[in-house]
Every structure is written in C-alpha cells, then in structure tokens.
Scaffold this motif. Structure first.
Motif, PDB file in Angstrom:
ATOM      1  N   LYS A 168     -12.645  45.450  27.433  1.00 55.14           N
ATOM      2  CA  LYS A 168     -12.442  45.173  25.897  1.00 55.14           C
ATOM      3  C   LYS A 168     -13.460  44.142  25.629  1.00 55.14           C
ATOM      4  CE  LYS A 168      -8.287  43.393  24.891  1.00 55.14           C
ATOM      5  NZ  LYS A 168      -7.865  44.363  23.986  1.00 55.14           N
ATOM      6  N   ASN A 179      -8.888  43.350  29.577  1.00 52.97           N
ATOM      7  CA  ASN A 179      -9.698  42.239  28.845  1.00 52.97           C
ATOM      8  C   ASN A 179     -10.913  41.955  29.593  1.00 52.97           C
ATOM      9  OD1 ASN A 179      -8.525  40.170  30.204  1.00 52.97           O
ATOM     10  ND2 ASN A 179      -6.945  39.914  28.701  1.00 52.97           N
ATOM     11  N   ARG A 205       6.658  41.414  21.038  1.00 50.73           N
ATOM     12  CA  ARG A 205       6.988  40.396  21.741  1.00 50.73           C
ATOM     13  C   ARG A 205       8.115  39.467  21.288  1.00 50.73           C
ATOM     14  NH1 ARG A 205       1.586  40.530  22.958  1.00 50.73           N
ATOM     15  NH2 ARG A 205       1.342  40.913  25.303  1.00 50.73           N
ATOM     16  N   CYS A 261       0.680  37.736  28.534  1.00 51.78           N
ATOM     17  CA  CYS A 261      -0.596  38.060  28.479  1.00 51.78           C
ATOM     18  C   CYS A 261      -1.459  36.622  28.181  1.00 51.78           C
ATOM     19  CB  CYS A 261      -1.030  39.132  27.499  1.00 51.78           C
ATOM     20  SG  CYS A 261      -2.673  39.858  27.530  1.00 51.78           S
ATOM     21  N   GLY A 264       0.565  43.675  28.995  1.00 53.06           N
ATOM     22  CA  GLY A 264      -0.147  42.421  29.154  1.00 53.06           C
ATOM     23  C   GLY A 264      -1.432  42.666  29.968  1.00 53.06           C
ATOM     24  N   PHE A 278      -4.413  36.701  26.735  1.00 49.37           N
ATOM     25  CA  PHE A 278      -4.894  36.863  25.434  1.00 49.37           C
ATOM     26  C   PHE A 278      -3.604  36.969  24.350  1.00 49.37           C
ATOM     27  CE2 PHE A 278      -9.490  38.799  25.594  1.00 49.37           C
ATOM     28  CZ  PHE A 278      -9.805  38.113  26.370  1.00 49.37           C
ATOM     29  N   ASP A 279      -3.810  36.826  23.224  1.00 51.32           N
ATOM     30  CA  ASP A 279      -2.694  36.839  22.343  1.00 51.32           C
ATOM     31  C   ASP A 279      -3.596  37.463  20.773  1.00 51.32           C
ATOM     32  OD1 ASP A 279      -0.483  36.393  20.595  1.00 51.32           O
ATOM     33  OD2 ASP A 279      -1.075  34.537  20.029  1.00 51.32           O
ATOM     34  N   CYS A 280      -3.817  38.530  21.145  1.00 51.39           N
ATOM     35  CA  CYS A 280      -4.737  39.417  20.210  1.00 51.39           C
ATOM     36  C   CYS A 280      -3.974  39.670  18.919  1.00 51.39           C
ATOM     37  CB  CYS A 280      -5.085  40.884  20.701  1.00 51.39           C
ATOM     38  SG  CYS A 280      -6.234  40.724  22.235  1.00 51.39           S
ATOM     39  N   TYR A 336      -4.137  42.230  16.749  1.00 53.78           N
ATOM     40  CA  TYR A 336      -3.843  43.262  16.473  1.00 53.78           C
ATOM     41  C   TYR A 336      -2.958  43.766  17.772  1.00 53.78           C
ATOM     42  CZ  TYR A 336      -7.250  44.265  20.194  1.00 53.78           C
ATOM     43  OH  TYR A 336      -7.979  43.986  21.541  1.00 53.78           O
ATOM     44  N   CYS A 337      -2.493  43.131  18.714  1.00 54.25           N
ATOM     45  CA  CYS A 337      -1.471  43.696  19.862  1.00 54.25           C
ATOM     46  C   CYS A 337      -0.419  44.235  19.373  1.00 54.25           C
ATOM     47  CB  CYS A 337      -1.243  42.526  20.613  1.00 54.25           C
ATOM     48  SG  CYS A 337      -0.371  42.928  22.032  1.00 54.25           S
TER      49      CYS A 337
HETATM   50  S1  SF4 Z   1      -4.027  43.568  23.083  1.00 52.08           S
HETATM   51 FE1  SF4 Z   1      -3.962  43.889  25.292  1.00 52.08          FE
HETATM   52  S2  SF4 Z   1      -5.192  41.969  25.939  1.00 52.08           S
HETATM   53 FE2  SF4 Z   1      -4.645  41.726  23.720  1.00 52.08          FE
HETATM   54  S3  SF4 Z   1      -2.533  40.563  23.932  1.00 52.08           S
HETATM   55 FE3  SF4 Z   1      -1.974  42.651  23.547  1.00 52.08          FE
HETATM   56  S4  SF4 Z   1      -1.847  43.065  25.894  1.00 52.08           S
HETATM   57 FE4  SF4 Z   1      -2.981  41.231  25.776  1.00 52.08          FE
END
Ligand code: SF4
Length: 285
Positions: A170, A144, A55, A44, A110, A46-48, A50-51
């Motif tokens: 998002k 996102n 991984r 992805c 992702g 992003f590396d949120c 809260y994801c």
């Molecule tokens: S929540 Fe969505 S945008 Fe954020 S890291 Fe996870 S998959 Fe990527």
C-alpha cells in the motif's frame, strides 16, 4: 448486477464454518482467490479512514489456530479443484472462465505481517500449495509494508519469492500530512517508503493505491504529483515496480466522509504514473 458479479463487492470474511479462510471472486485477477485472514482479532497498526473491516462488533476469533487454518486452506484448495465450490450459492453462477484458482491471498482484518510467526505460516501454506501441485497459483501478500524490516517478515517475503509470490504494498500518499490524514498511524511515512524501497530492490512489487474523496474533496494535484515523486524515488534507488493499482472505495468504508472517485479521476492519476514509465491499472468503484 448478477449474483456472481456482486461477489466482487461483498468479500465476506467467513465461509460456512471456516474461521480463517474464505473464497473470493477477484475482480483484479478475474479468477478465484482464497483469502487467508491472519488477523481475526481485527487489530491493525493502521486505522485507515477508508477501511472496510467492521470494527464496531467484537471479533469472535481472537487468535490464529495454525492447524485449523491449514485444514481450511487444504479443504478450500480441494473444493476449487473438484468444482464443489461452484455447487454452492453464491458461486453457482460464476462463469466457467472465472472458475480457475488464481491465488492464495494473505490479507484479512488487519495487517498480515504483524502475525508473530509470519514466516512459519507462509512456509506451511507454500508447502500445502506444493502438495496440491499448484505451482502456477500465486501467493499474494496484501500489506501496508510497515513490518518489512522485521527479520521474520523478511524471511516470509523470501519464501513468497520462491513460491510464485507477489507483494501488493500500500502507498497512497505523497506527503506526510496526507499519509497521516488517510492512514492514522504512529508508524512514520519514512518507514513505509524505506521498507517499500528495500523490498522492491529484491523483487518487483505491485503498489496498491486507494484514492478517495475526503469530505467531498479529491486529492489535490500537488498531492498526486508528490505521490508520483515518491514512486520515482523508489525507482531511482533501484526499486522495481511491476504495477500500480489505482482504485477507490467500492464498499462502505469506516468513515462516512469518505466517498469514491470517478473513473475519469482515477484514470488521470494512472496517466501520471504511466508518464513515469511505470505500468498502472485502474479499478473503479
Ligand atoms: S485498510 Fe488495511 S491497513 Fe488500513 S486499517 Fe484496514 S486493515 Fe489496516
């Protein structure tokens, strides 16, 4: 919680032998959503914090096989239509009023719009939906918004528009600092805001906003006010916002310092959004 209610929080990304397509009982739509995973490699942009994508383990499938993906969607559309999905655990106990197919949702492990042939896959799925005579079924893009400026993505969004599409973009920060704290990406906040504004000028968008406690602290009043200012700016620029979905973490997130907000805290954020004249719905943990 009964077994069908727990389906809301489990959302497994695999279904029997499927690699890319999985059924979900969607809390937000109160119906069945067919999930399409365009990022089986779990990468992805992003590396949120809260994801909920795990991984820690390596992905078994690295690439989307388009033919296989379409076969899986075709089969899943038939399983929902003929009711066979509900012969199967854990969908057996889903009540009759929630057995309708609401949407095909592009999300996965992702950011779906980073998929190289995004417009082609959207066109192929739209074609499949038409062949099943499912014009009322939505196509939902959960995104996102980082790639909306790319021509192939713009084309994909236009195909969604023509096929009962809905874009859930998002936006969960008002300031650059908070955006970086939550999303941990090199993509500038300005890019996301510009992309959302440009897309919302073409069609109404749904905004998805996950708010959480970070190390025990809820977002500050100042941050929520700044978030509301960003929403106002989008509208002032001619952007159309259909709805803001205010929600929180419901499943174990990437980082253990992330925990959920209470329903009352989410409602307070939603009230500020509604005060702008924008619809808001709350989905608690
Ligand atoms: S929540 Fe969505 S945008 Fe954020 S890291 Fe996870 S998959 Fe990527």
């Amino acid at each position: 919680m009964t077994s069908w209610q727990s389906l809301h929080t489990r959302h497994p990304r695999s279904w029997h032998e499927n690699k890319f397509v999985y059924p979900v009982l969607s809390r937000r739509s109160q119906g069945i959503s067919i999930g399409v995973n365009l990022n089986p490699d779990k990468v992805c942009n992003f590396d949120c914090i809260y994801c909920q994508v795990d991984r820690r383990s390596e992905a078994e499938t690295k690439f989307v096989e388009t033919e296989q993906l379409l076969v899986e969607i075709d089969h899943m559309l038939s399983l929902v239509a003929n009711g066979a999905l509900f012969d199967d655990e854990p969908f057996r106990d889903v009540p009759a009023d929630r057995r309708r197919l609401n949407d095909i949702a592009f999300s996965g492990d992702g950011e779906p719009t980073t998929y190289r042939n995004f417009d082609e896959i959207i066109a192929a799925v739209a074609d499949l939906k038409q062949r099943h005579a499912l014009s009322a079924v939505k196509m939902v893009l959960i995104t996102n918004a980082s790639m909306f400026h790319k021509p192939a993505v713009e084309r994909g969004l236009a195909i969604l528009d023509a096929n009962n599409g809905e874009i859930w973009a998002k936006l969960e920060a008002g300031t650059d600092d908070y955006y970086q704290l939550v999303e941990r990406t090199k993509i500038p906040f300005r890019r996301i805001l510009d992309n959302i504004t440009a897309a919302a000028k073409v069609r109404p968008l749904v905004i998805q906003s996950l708010f959480m406690r970070i190390n025990g602290a809820a977002p500050s009043e100042t941050e929520i006010d700044a978030f509301c200012e960003r929403l106002s700016e989008i509208v002032a620029a001619g952007g159309q916002l259909k709805l803001v979905q205010v929600y929180t973490v419901a499943r174990p997130p990437a980082e253990s310092f992330v925990t959920s907000l209470t329903d009352a805290e989410l409602e307070a954020i939603a009230a500020k959004v509604r005060a702008l004249g924008i619809g808001a719905e709350v989905f608690g943990a």
